[in-house]
Write an enzyme that holds these catalytic residues in place. Structure first.
Site, PDB file in Angstrom:
ATOM      1  N   ARG A  25     -62.071 -60.790 -51.910  1.00  0.00           N
ATOM      2  CA  ARG A  25     -62.644 -59.470 -51.575  1.00  0.00           C
ATOM      3  C   ARG A  25     -63.544 -58.994 -52.716  1.00  0.00           C
ATOM      4  O   ARG A  25     -63.658 -59.664 -53.743  1.00  0.00           O
ATOM      5  CB  ARG A  25     -61.526 -58.443 -51.306  1.00  0.00           C
ATOM      6  N   TYR A 156     -57.604 -53.473 -71.182  1.00  0.00           N
ATOM      7  CA  TYR A 156     -58.608 -54.106 -70.318  1.00  0.00           C
ATOM      8  C   TYR A 156     -59.907 -54.369 -71.082  1.00  0.00           C
ATOM      9  O   TYR A 156     -60.431 -55.485 -71.079  1.00  0.00           O
ATOM     10  CB  TYR A 156     -58.857 -53.175 -69.130  1.00  0.00           C
TER      11      TYR A 156
HETATM   12  N1  NAP Z   1     -65.482 -52.856 -59.221  1.00  0.00           N
HETATM   13  C1  NAP Z   1     -65.891 -52.383 -60.391  1.00  0.00           C
HETATM   14  O1  NAP Z   1     -66.273 -51.206 -60.518  1.00  0.00           O
HETATM   15  C2  NAP Z   1     -65.916 -53.308 -61.600  1.00  0.00           C
HETATM   16  C3  NAP Z   1     -66.546 -52.836 -62.768  1.00  0.00           C
HETATM   17  C4  NAP Z   1     -66.587 -53.655 -63.889  1.00  0.00           C
HETATM   18  C5  NAP Z   1     -66.019 -54.928 -63.857  1.00  0.00           C
HETATM   19  N2  NAP Z   1     -65.402 -55.362 -62.710  1.00  0.00           N
HETATM   20  C6  NAP Z   1     -64.810 -56.711 -62.742  1.00  0.00           C
HETATM   21  O2  NAP Z   1     -65.273 -57.440 -61.622  1.00  0.00           O
HETATM   22  C7  NAP Z   1     -64.278 -58.372 -61.188  1.00  0.00           C
HETATM   23  C8  NAP Z   1     -63.994 -58.178 -59.702  1.00  0.00           C
HETATM   24  O3  NAP Z   1     -63.614 -56.830 -59.504  1.00  0.00           O
HETATM   25  P1  NAP Z   1     -63.462 -56.186 -58.038  1.00  0.00           P
HETATM   26  O4  NAP Z   1     -63.673 -54.745 -58.221  1.00  0.00           O
HETATM   27  O5  NAP Z   1     -64.247 -56.958 -57.050  1.00  0.00           O
HETATM   28  O6  NAP Z   1     -61.871 -56.428 -57.802  1.00  0.00           O
HETATM   29  P2  NAP Z   1     -60.976 -56.327 -56.472  1.00  0.00           P
HETATM   30  O7  NAP Z   1     -61.672 -55.620 -55.378  1.00  0.00           O
HETATM   31  O8  NAP Z   1     -59.651 -55.799 -56.948  1.00  0.00           O
HETATM   32  O9  NAP Z   1     -60.774 -57.871 -56.099  1.00  0.00           O
HETATM   33  C9  NAP Z   1     -60.095 -58.676 -57.022  1.00  0.00           C
HETATM   34  C10 NAP Z   1     -60.004 -60.099 -56.525  1.00  0.00           C
HETATM   35  O10 NAP Z   1     -59.276 -60.863 -57.517  1.00  0.00           O
HETATM   36  C11 NAP Z   1     -58.063 -61.381 -56.935  1.00  0.00           C
HETATM   37  N3  NAP Z   1     -57.033 -61.371 -57.959  1.00  0.00           N
HETATM   38  C12 NAP Z   1     -56.513 -60.294 -58.613  1.00  0.00           C
HETATM   39  N4  NAP Z   1     -55.551 -60.688 -59.457  1.00  0.00           N
HETATM   40  C13 NAP Z   1     -55.471 -62.047 -59.353  1.00  0.00           C
HETATM   41  C14 NAP Z   1     -54.659 -63.028 -59.955  1.00  0.00           C
HETATM   42  N5  NAP Z   1     -53.737 -62.692 -60.846  1.00  0.00           N
HETATM   43  N6  NAP Z   1     -54.837 -64.332 -59.610  1.00  0.00           N
HETATM   44  C15 NAP Z   1     -55.781 -64.678 -58.695  1.00  0.00           C
HETATM   45  N7  NAP Z   1     -56.575 -63.785 -58.083  1.00  0.00           N
HETATM   46  C16 NAP Z   1     -56.412 -62.487 -58.402  1.00  0.00           C
HETATM   47  C17 NAP Z   1     -57.795 -60.448 -55.735  1.00  0.00           C
HETATM   48  O11 NAP Z   1     -56.971 -61.032 -54.738  1.00  0.00           O
HETATM   49  P3  NAP Z   1     -55.348 -60.923 -54.794  1.00  0.00           P
HETATM   50  O12 NAP Z   1     -55.012 -59.506 -55.122  1.00  0.00           O
HETATM   51  O13 NAP Z   1     -54.875 -61.375 -53.448  1.00  0.00           O
HETATM   52  O14 NAP Z   1     -54.916 -61.874 -55.855  1.00  0.00           O
HETATM   53  C18 NAP Z   1     -59.219 -60.230 -55.227  1.00  0.00           C
HETATM   54  O15 NAP Z   1     -59.664 -61.375 -54.541  1.00  0.00           O
HETATM   55  C19 NAP Z   1     -63.063 -58.118 -62.105  1.00  0.00           C
HETATM   56  O16 NAP Z   1     -63.060 -59.046 -63.151  1.00  0.00           O
HETATM   57  C20 NAP Z   1     -63.288 -56.704 -62.627  1.00  0.00           C
HETATM   58  O17 NAP Z   1     -62.660 -56.509 -63.889  1.00  0.00           O
HETATM   59  C21 NAP Z   1     -65.349 -54.581 -61.590  1.00  0.00           C
END
Ligand code: NAP
Length: 259
Positions: A25, A156
């Site tokens: 996702r 983090y």
């Molecule tokens: N969205 C933002 O505003 C933002 C800003 C800065 C940086 N980021 C970075 O961008 C990346 C993606 O963020 P997102 O917002 O798209 O996150 P998200 O919507 O929470 O999606 C996270 C994804 O990672 C998987 N995941 C989480 N923990 C895991 C684990 N222990 N092992 C394997 N898979 C795992 C989740 O699936 P499951 O839960 O099923 O494992 C999901 O597929 C992250 O590294 C985050 O720190 C995001």
């Protein structure tokens, strides 16, 4: 006549095999879709399969926080793809706490495992194959928040800062082998995880004496979309970025001009 090679809309990654962690996702799923669109064969990984795993990708269930999870993923990628040319470390995140002293040892370790050591362990398993083939592209997903670390998220931001430093060093180590390593640092991006974290952050901020929450002013006038990040990843792993390594691309709508 002008011929555009490797341009958007072409199958510039045909024949490439990609592994994307957190590909079920949010940003990870958008990356999976972009790589599929560019012609790559893609394995997406997460702790649980959901209906949001993009169609056309294979799926592997694994928790990247553990060495066993990394081993499961590397073995599955070998079995399903026969090797990995493109590795995108996207799984990440953390829960906010009421200040640095409220972050327990377990939470520190968890943040380090998920946001930093997961990449180190998986790279260690998959880089040898890339070195043998003398080619490969690795992208680490950090966060623009590293530029302004705030108390509820020090576990983090410290873990992501370590990831950025490691990523630069790995790029220098692997450049002679034709392997490129880069980082992307998203600003606030509309994803399930991002929205949930910002809600938790507002609750934590309301309970704290000081107000740690940032009122983000994004010069481009909107939050990021998963595709804003995924397009950059697609570029970084393509031949169009063949002279680009050791860099951190900050994708934040202009929020952090000092980055
Ligand atoms: N969205 C933002 O505003 C933002 C800003 C800065 C940086 N980021 C970075 O961008 C990346 C993606 O963020 P997102 O917002 O798209 O996150 P998200 O919507 O929470 O999606 C996270 C994804 O990672 C998987 N995941 C989480 N923990 C895991 C684990 N222990 N092992 C394997 N898979 C795992 C989740 O699936 P499951 O839960 O099923 O494992 C999901 O597929 C992250 O590294 C985050 O720190 C995001």
């Amino acid at each position: 006549m002008t011929t555009i090679e490797n341009g958007p809309g072409t199958r510039e990654l045909a024949g490439k095999r990609a592994l994307v962690t957190g590909g079920s996702r949010g940003i990870g799923a958008a990356v999976v879709r972009q790589l599929l669109d560019a012609g790559a064969e893609v394995v997406a990984a997460a702790r649980s399969a959901t209906g949001t795993v993009p169609e056309g990708a294979a799926f592997v269930e694994a928790d990247v926080r553990t060495r066993a999870g990394a081993q499961t993923l590397a073995a599955a990628a070998q079995e399903m793809l026969g090797g990995v040319d493109i590795l995108v470390h996207n799984a990440g995140g953390a829960r906010p706490h009421e200040g640095s002293s409220a972050i327990s040892d377990e939470e520190w370790q968890d943040a380090l495992d998920l946001n930093y050591l997961a990449s180190v362990r998986l790279d260690a398993l998959l880089v040898p194959g890339m070195r043998e083939r003398r080619s490969g592209m690795i992208v680490h997903v950090s966060s623009a928040v590293v530029l302004t670390p705030v108390a509820p998220f020090l576990h983090y931001t410290a873990a992501k800062a370590a990831l950025e430093n490691y990523s630069r060093g790995l790029a220098l180590e692997l450049a002679p082998f034709g392997i490129r390593v880069n980082t992307v640092s998203p600003g606030r991006t509309a994803t399930p995880g991002g929205e949930a974290t910002r809600e938790q952050w507002a609750e934590v901020a309301a309970r704290m004496d000081a107000t740690p929450s940032r009122n983000a002013v994004v010069p481009l006038g909107r939050d990021g979309r998963p595709d804003d990040i995924a397009h950059a990843v697609r570029f970084l792993v393509s031949g169009r970025a063949s002279w680009l390594t050791g860099r951190n691309l900050i994708l934040d709508g202009g929020e952090f001009p000092m980055g």
